[in-house]
Write an enzyme that holds these catalytic residues in place. Structure first.
Site, PDB file in Angstrom:
ATOM      1  N   ASP A 120     -36.456   1.485 -33.356  1.00  0.00           N
ATOM      2  CA  ASP A 120     -36.635   2.449 -32.228  1.00  0.00           C
ATOM      3  C   ASP A 120     -38.021   2.992 -32.090  1.00  0.00           C
ATOM      4  O   ASP A 120     -38.880   2.561 -33.071  1.00  0.00           O
ATOM      5  CB  ASP A 120     -35.521   3.581 -32.915  1.00  0.00           C
ATOM      6  CG  ASP A 120     -35.536   4.544 -31.744  1.00  0.00           C
ATOM      7  OD1 ASP A 120     -35.707   4.323 -30.547  1.00  0.00           O
ATOM      8  OD2 ASP A 120     -35.207   5.838 -32.274  1.00  0.00           O
ATOM      9  N   ASN A 151     -27.093   0.490 -24.542  1.00  0.00           N
ATOM     10  CA  ASN A 151     -28.240   0.107 -23.819  1.00  0.00           C
ATOM     11  C   ASN A 151     -28.341  -0.281 -22.360  1.00  0.00           C
ATOM     12  O   ASN A 151     -29.208  -0.280 -21.727  1.00  0.00           O
ATOM     13  CB  ASN A 151     -29.123  -0.870 -24.835  1.00  0.00           C
ATOM     14  CG  ASN A 151     -29.757  -0.193 -26.191  1.00  0.00           C
ATOM     15  OD1 ASN A 151     -29.830  -0.932 -26.818  1.00  0.00           O
ATOM     16  ND2 ASN A 151     -29.848   1.108 -25.950  1.00  0.00           N
ATOM     17  N   ARG A 186     -42.537   0.539 -20.530  1.00  0.00           N
ATOM     18  CA  ARG A 186     -41.556   0.369 -21.637  1.00  0.00           C
ATOM     19  C   ARG A 186     -41.292  -1.009 -21.976  1.00  0.00           C
ATOM     20  O   ARG A 186     -41.093  -1.299 -23.033  1.00  0.00           O
ATOM     21  CB  ARG A 186     -40.341   1.181 -21.322  1.00  0.00           C
ATOM     22  CG  ARG A 186     -40.235   2.627 -21.020  1.00  0.00           C
ATOM     23  CD  ARG A 186     -38.994   2.890 -20.518  1.00  0.00           C
ATOM     24  NE  ARG A 186     -37.879   2.735 -21.543  1.00  0.00           N
ATOM     25  CZ  ARG A 186     -37.924   3.518 -22.732  1.00  0.00           C
ATOM     26  NH1 ARG A 186     -38.631   4.502 -22.881  1.00  0.00           N
ATOM     27  NH2 ARG A 186     -36.981   3.089 -23.657  1.00  0.00           N
TER      28      ARG A 186
HETATM   29  C1  FPP Z   1     -35.303   1.036 -29.243  1.00  0.00           C
HETATM   30  O1  FPP Z   1     -36.487   1.720 -28.857  1.00  0.00           O
HETATM   31  C2  FPP Z   1     -35.343  -0.427 -28.729  1.00  0.00           C
HETATM   32  C3  FPP Z   1     -34.568  -1.229 -28.090  1.00  0.00           C
HETATM   33  C4  FPP Z   1     -33.209  -0.436 -27.365  1.00  0.00           C
HETATM   34  C5  FPP Z   1     -34.647  -2.553 -27.921  1.00  0.00           C
HETATM   35  C6  FPP Z   1     -34.927  -3.439 -29.145  1.00  0.00           C
HETATM   36  C7  FPP Z   1     -35.570  -4.400 -28.672  1.00  0.00           C
HETATM   37  C8  FPP Z   1     -36.578  -4.994 -29.224  1.00  0.00           C
HETATM   38  C9  FPP Z   1     -37.383  -4.751 -30.431  1.00  0.00           C
HETATM   39  C10 FPP Z   1     -36.991  -6.320 -28.509  1.00  0.00           C
HETATM   40  C11 FPP Z   1     -36.335  -7.456 -28.779  1.00  0.00           C
HETATM   41  C12 FPP Z   1     -35.874  -8.134 -30.136  1.00  0.00           C
HETATM   42  C13 FPP Z   1     -35.995  -8.912 -30.439  1.00  0.00           C
HETATM   43  C14 FPP Z   1     -35.253  -9.288 -31.867  1.00  0.00           C
HETATM   44  C15 FPP Z   1     -36.710 -10.288 -30.126  1.00  0.00           C
HETATM   45  P1  FPP Z   1     -36.596   2.627 -27.456  1.00  0.00           P
HETATM   46  O2  FPP Z   1     -36.744   1.847 -26.277  1.00  0.00           O
HETATM   47  O3  FPP Z   1     -35.281   3.352 -27.134  1.00  0.00           O
HETATM   48  O4  FPP Z   1     -37.548   3.739 -27.565  1.00  0.00           O
HETATM   49  P2  FPP Z   1     -37.791   5.052 -27.172  1.00  0.00           P
HETATM   50  O5  FPP Z   1     -36.702   5.632 -27.865  1.00  0.00           O
HETATM   51  O6  FPP Z   1     -39.295   5.127 -27.619  1.00  0.00           O
HETATM   52  O7  FPP Z   1     -37.514   4.895 -25.836  1.00  0.00           O
END
Ligand code: FPP
Length: 249
Positions: free
Chosen positions: A28, A76, A41
């Site tokens: 996260d 998501n 983002r």
């Molecule tokens: C949460 O941060 C992250 C996600 C919903 C996506 C996770 C994806 C990756 C790390 C990239 C792809 C993964 C791999 C394994 C290649 P957020 O976007 O909710 O962050 P925020 O809370 O700060 O908005």
């Protein structure tokens, strides 16, 4: 049980730490990482994917058996099409490269989640990654894609109910071990340690059944900044916990 020896920065004395068998991570903070830098983002997700790659390599190097990461939840899909497409693109690229470098990295891949909603290309890559990495015996990386703990439990309940309806099973046959085998995580031991970076302190539908007795570790570090040193700190904190599983030590 795996053990590793670590030198602490402060005392330079050697301590023997117990390495968890299974670490799970909610990756996260990508969006906030990008916002802090005035970037879109999607730039946060790109660096987040690199952070994942480095943590997976580190996990393998210290002898971790299972690493499970929450890459895309059932919730998501509510994000903008642009952001969803960017994450899916990163996943495709990651898997293509993982397949290409498989012999070198020797990581076993597994997926938790309903993959049928993903693009045919991503589904094919996931299937290929699982098939071709079955032979490796080091770390197993479980990628949670279109994953939700509630969806997982519901699916298992439906599978069992269907077996009861056909007479293949009886309600009394169901116990915790049998139920665990109906989950996407079948065969994988429950996580010992669940890590959530970015300062949020909630479970967000992650491994609801499996984390019943997991230790939780929260840190303010945003996922794109999370590196091997942060994993060490989480393991150090884990080592100070007294796990009683509802009993008395
Ligand atoms: C949460 O941060 C992250 C996600 C919903 C996506 C996770 C994806 C990756 C790390 C990239 C792809 C993964 C791999 C394994 C290649 P957020 O976007 O909710 O962050 P925020 O809370 O700060 O908005």
């Amino acid at each position: 049980m795996a053990f590793f020896i670590k030198k602490t920065d402060k005392t330079e004395s050697e301590i023997i730490s117990k390495l968890p068998t299974h670490i799970a991570i909610i990756m996260d903070g990508n969006g906030r990482w990008a916002k802090k830098r005035g970037l879109p983002r999607t730039a946060g997700h790109k660096v987040g994917a690199e952070a994942f790659r480095s943590i997976a390599n580190y996990a393998k190097s210290i002898g971790l058996k299972y690493l499970t990461v929450y890459a895309f939840s059932t919730e998501n899909w509510k994000r903008s099409e642009e952001e969803v497409d960017a994450i899916m693109g990163l996943l495709e690229r990651f898997l293509r490269e993982a397949i290409r470098d498989m012999d070198k990295n020797q990581v076993r891949f597994c997926f938790f989640g309903d993959l049928t909603r993903l693009s045919p290309a991503l589904q094919a890559e996931a299937a290929e990654a699982v098939e071709r990495s079955k032979q490796y015996e080091g770390v197993q990386v479980n990628l949670c894609l279109n994953y939700g703990g509630r969806a997982e439990i519901l699916r298992a309940a439906r599978i069992f109910a269907a077996r009861c309806a056909t007479g293949e099973a009886k309600p009394a046959d169901l116990n915790e071990a049998a139920f665990s085998e109906l989950l996407w995580s079948a065969g994988v031991p429950d996580p010992d340690l669940v890590i959530r970076p970015s300062g949020e302190e909630r479970i967000s539908n992650f491994l609801l059944w499996q984390s019943a007795y997991s230790e939780y570790y929260f840190t303010d570090t945003l996922w794109p900044d999370f590196g091997p040193r942060d994993l060490d700190l989480a393991i150090e904190a884990y080592n100070k916990r007294s796990r009683r599983f509802g009993g008395v030590k």
